[in-house]
Enzyme design. Structure first.
Site, short mmCIF file in Angstrom:
data_model
loop_
_atom_site.label_atom_id
_atom_site.label_comp_id
_atom_site.label_asym_id
_atom_site.label_seq_id
_atom_site.Cartn_x
_atom_site.Cartn_y
_atom_site.Cartn_z
N CYS A 1 -9.17 -23.08 5.75
CA CYS A 1 -9.45 -23.68 7.06
C CYS A 1 -8.80 -22.80 8.13
O CYS A 1 -8.37 -21.68 7.84
CB CYS A 1 -9.00 -25.14 7.15
SG CYS A 1 -7.23 -25.43 7.21
N CYS B 1 -3.91 -28.67 7.67
CA CYS B 1 -4.57 -29.98 7.59
C CYS B 1 -5.61 -30.05 6.47
O CYS B 1 -5.40 -30.68 5.45
CB CYS B 1 -5.23 -30.34 8.92
SG CYS B 1 -4.08 -30.57 10.29
N SER C 1 -7.38 -27.52 4.52
CA SER C 1 -7.32 -26.74 3.27
C SER C 1 -6.17 -27.17 2.37
O SER C 1 -6.34 -27.17 1.14
CB SER C 1 -7.32 -25.23 3.54
OG SER C 1 -6.26 -24.83 4.36
N ASP D 1 -12.08 -30.99 11.84
CA ASP D 1 -10.63 -30.77 11.93
C ASP D 1 -9.98 -32.04 12.49
O ASP D 1 -10.27 -32.44 13.62
CB ASP D 1 -10.36 -29.58 12.84
CG ASP D 1 -8.91 -29.13 12.79
OD1 ASP D 1 -8.05 -29.89 12.27
OD2 ASP D 1 -8.64 -28.03 13.27
#
Length: 145
Positions: free
Chosen positions: A7, A12, A14, A117
């Site tokens: 990510c 957050c 990954s 995200d």
């Protein structure tokens, strides 16, 4: 099987994907090694975001020992599959691929959808966990069929 989850900041999405995929692999005795990385270097050396740690812990998964790192070109050689969370990550990683073999290893975790995200919205960590879990289960089905 070696799988890398990617990510943006590697704090957050990954780390959650790494933890979930490793947990599922271990549960099924697959023997896979899973890691995660980010395309940006803001958080290198830090642990995952506390909200990701909490979401994972709510499902019996401990990601608190993970350390954020930056994606390296050598990851193309080390990993069999590289799963990214969104189209920006996809573009960034594909731009680093040195050949078609490397590029073919890179896919969106959710097929044609992105993992949003959750960084700016505390309430999104649980839904993001659930999306990633579904994606990981789909990948396991596909790779073990």
């Amino acid at each position: 099987m070696k799988i890398l989850m990617v990510c943006l900041g590697n704090i957050c999405r990954s780390p959650l994907a790494e933890g979930i995929m490793q947990h599922l692999s271990d549960e099924q005795g697959l023997g896979w090694r899973v890691d995660s990385a980010g395309t940006g270097n803001w958080h290198v050396g830090e642990g995952p975001d506390r909200r990701s740690v909490r979401a994972a812990r709510n499902h019996g998964i401990d990601i608190s020992g993970q350390i954020c790192r930056l994606f390296r070109k050598s990851d193309f050689d080390e990993f069999d599959h590289i799963f990214v969370m969104d189209k920006y990550n996809l573009s960034d990683i594909l731009n680093m691929a040195r050949n078609d073999e490397h590029a073919q290893k890179v896919k969106l975790l959710l097929g044609d959808k992105i993992v949003p995200d959750p960084y700016h919205d505390d309430a999104q960590f649980e839904p993001v966990f659930e999306l990633i879990e579904v994606g990981c289960k789909d990948i396991i089905r596909e790779l073990t069929a």
